[in-house]
Design an enzyme around this catalytic site. Sequence first.
Site, PDB file in Angstrom:
ATOM      1  N   LYS A  54       0.737  -1.073  -0.014  1.00  0.00           N
ATOM      2  CA  LYS A  54      -0.027   0.008  -0.002  1.00  0.00           C
ATOM      3  C   LYS A  54       1.059   1.337  -0.078  1.00  0.00           C
ATOM      4  O   LYS A  54       1.524   1.584   0.994  1.00  0.00           O
ATOM      5  CB  LYS A  54      -0.867  -0.091   1.340  1.00  0.00           C
ATOM      6  CG  LYS A  54      -1.977   1.013   1.264  1.00  0.00           C
ATOM      7  CD  LYS A  54      -2.818   0.892   2.353  1.00  0.00           C
ATOM      8  CE  LYS A  54      -4.169   2.021   1.977  1.00  0.00           C
ATOM      9  NZ  LYS A  54      -3.597   3.577   2.424  1.00  0.00           N
ATOM     10  N   ARG A  75      -7.845  12.251  -6.884  1.00  0.00           N
ATOM     11  CA  ARG A  75      -8.887  11.187  -6.553  1.00  0.00           C
ATOM     12  C   ARG A  75     -10.074  12.369  -5.989  1.00  0.00           C
ATOM     13  O   ARG A  75     -11.259  11.787  -6.189  1.00  0.00           O
ATOM     14  CB  ARG A  75      -8.536  10.246  -5.229  1.00  0.00           C
ATOM     15  CG  ARG A  75      -9.700   9.644  -4.532  1.00  0.00           C
ATOM     16  CD  ARG A  75      -9.299   8.651  -3.612  1.00  0.00           C
ATOM     17  NE  ARG A  75     -10.359   7.965  -3.360  1.00  0.00           N
ATOM     18  CZ  ARG A  75     -10.949   8.276  -2.153  1.00  0.00           C
ATOM     19  NH1 ARG A  75     -10.611   9.484  -1.391  1.00  0.00           N
ATOM     20  NH2 ARG A  75     -12.204   7.789  -1.765  1.00  0.00           N
TER      21      ARG A  75
HETATM   22  S1  IVH Z   1      -6.434  -0.209  -4.932  1.00  0.00           S
HETATM   23  C1  IVH Z   1     -10.769  -0.017  -5.497  1.00  0.00           C
HETATM   24  N1  IVH Z   1      -3.861  -0.676  -4.437  1.00  0.00           N
HETATM   25  O1  IVH Z   1      -4.764   3.608  -0.816  1.00  0.00           O
HETATM   26  C2  IVH Z   1      -9.556  -0.183  -4.902  1.00  0.00           C
HETATM   27  N2  IVH Z   1      -4.865   1.372  -3.451  1.00  0.00           N
HETATM   28  O2  IVH Z   1      -6.757   3.846   1.634  1.00  0.00           O
HETATM   29  C3  IVH Z   1      -8.863   1.243  -4.677  1.00  0.00           C
HETATM   30  N3  IVH Z   1      -3.239   2.746  -2.381  1.00  0.00           N
HETATM   31  O3  IVH Z   1      -7.126   5.519  -2.159  1.00  0.00           O
HETATM   32  C4  IVH Z   1      -7.682   1.351  -4.488  1.00  0.00           C
HETATM   33  N4  IVH Z   1      -1.400   1.445  -2.767  1.00  0.00           N
HETATM   34  O4  IVH Z   1      -4.800   5.883  -2.951  1.00  0.00           O
HETATM   35  C5  IVH Z   1      -5.180   0.330  -4.203  1.00  0.00           C
HETATM   36  N5  IVH Z   1      -1.672  -1.114  -4.202  1.00  0.00           N
HETATM   37  C6  IVH Z   1      -2.767  -0.188  -4.018  1.00  0.00           C
HETATM   38  C7  IVH Z   1      -2.657   0.932  -3.274  1.00  0.00           C
HETATM   39  C8  IVH Z   1      -3.869   1.808  -2.969  1.00  0.00           C
HETATM   40  C9  IVH Z   1      -2.128   2.684  -2.105  1.00  0.00           C
HETATM   41  C10 IVH Z   1      -4.083   3.805  -1.881  1.00  0.00           C
HETATM   42  C11 IVH Z   1      -4.940   4.633  -2.758  1.00  0.00           C
HETATM   43  C12 IVH Z   1      -6.468   4.591  -1.920  1.00  0.00           C
HETATM   44  C13 IVH Z   1      -6.010   4.488  -0.690  1.00  0.00           C
HETATM   45  C14 IVH Z   1      -7.210   4.041   0.291  1.00  0.00           C
END
Ligand code: IVH
Length: 287
Positions: A54, A75
């Site tokens: 993440k 976003r």
């Molecule tokens: S998927 C529909 N994958 O985390 C799925 N998000 O706390 C949405 N983020 O707004 C996101 N690494 O900015 C996804 N490998 C990753 C990510 C990730 C960081 C962030 C993203 C999201 C936030 C949510």
Amino acid sequence: TGKVAGGAVQGDVPHTVAMLSLDNVFSAEQFTAWTASLARRIGHEVERFSVEAKLDGLAVAARYPQGRLTRLITRGDGIAGEDVSHAIGTLVGLPEKLDRPVTVEVRGEVLMTTSQFEHANEVRTAHGGQPFANPRGASAGTLRAKDRAYTVPMTFFGYGLLPLPDTGAELTEQLDTLAHSELMALAAQLGVHTAADTAVPTVTAVSVEEVLERVREIAALRAELPFGIDGIVIKADLAADQRAAGSGSRAPRWAIAYKLPAVEKITRLVGVEWNVGRTGIIAPRGV
Ligand code: IVH
């Protein structure tokens, strides 16, 4: 306060598909309980998970009509975001032209690596500015800044690939049915930077224990990574499982963020500033 009748802030660009957030878990037990509730919802165990870092940055959507990067959008509130197209050309890993003239939207995270952050602060202070406190704040400030006398590079990591309204039927069908791991491989083939070339590439796992093993591996690698991560994102890999799970208004039900504790470091307190807030409350700020 920036909204009128629930609409987007004026000037913001609507997202074609909402940019959702993620729900969080904080322990192996909570993660196991989440997988069980997901299995109940879709009527069977999740066939395969993808497990990835993440990234601790800012989410952006990059629109590529016929393979050309024309628009970059933050976003925002998930429904509409700010147009930050002025940053095109400053994001390492987000090419201005894809390797194929396909119409797609790439979603991912913009961040500063440790060396980009140090460079940004050198350039900023040389221009008489205050140094940024951390890479996340530096990325947010830099992405939004227009008409600065200098530009500093940041890095993009793709974690999503989806069709746009003008994407042809065949590619739309392909993007809607590919597994997340396959979409990430396709994004990399198109020339987009993903976590694949880092010490924490996306992997797939077929059991909860396998996922938890990877969570432990990523957590152990965290301190050595040249960029910040604040957790691990676990997604149902197959499009069919994602579709069966569906999404809530805030977050998809097929993905979860396994949060890691905030990093603690030793530092020296050199002073305390006493600020009187708007409501009269005195807020001390440690320097
Ligand atoms: S998927 C529909 N994958 O985390 C799925 N998000 O706390 C949405 N983020 O707004 C996101 N690494 O900015 C996804 N490998 C990753 C990510 C990730 C960081 C962030 C993203 C999201 C936030 C949510």
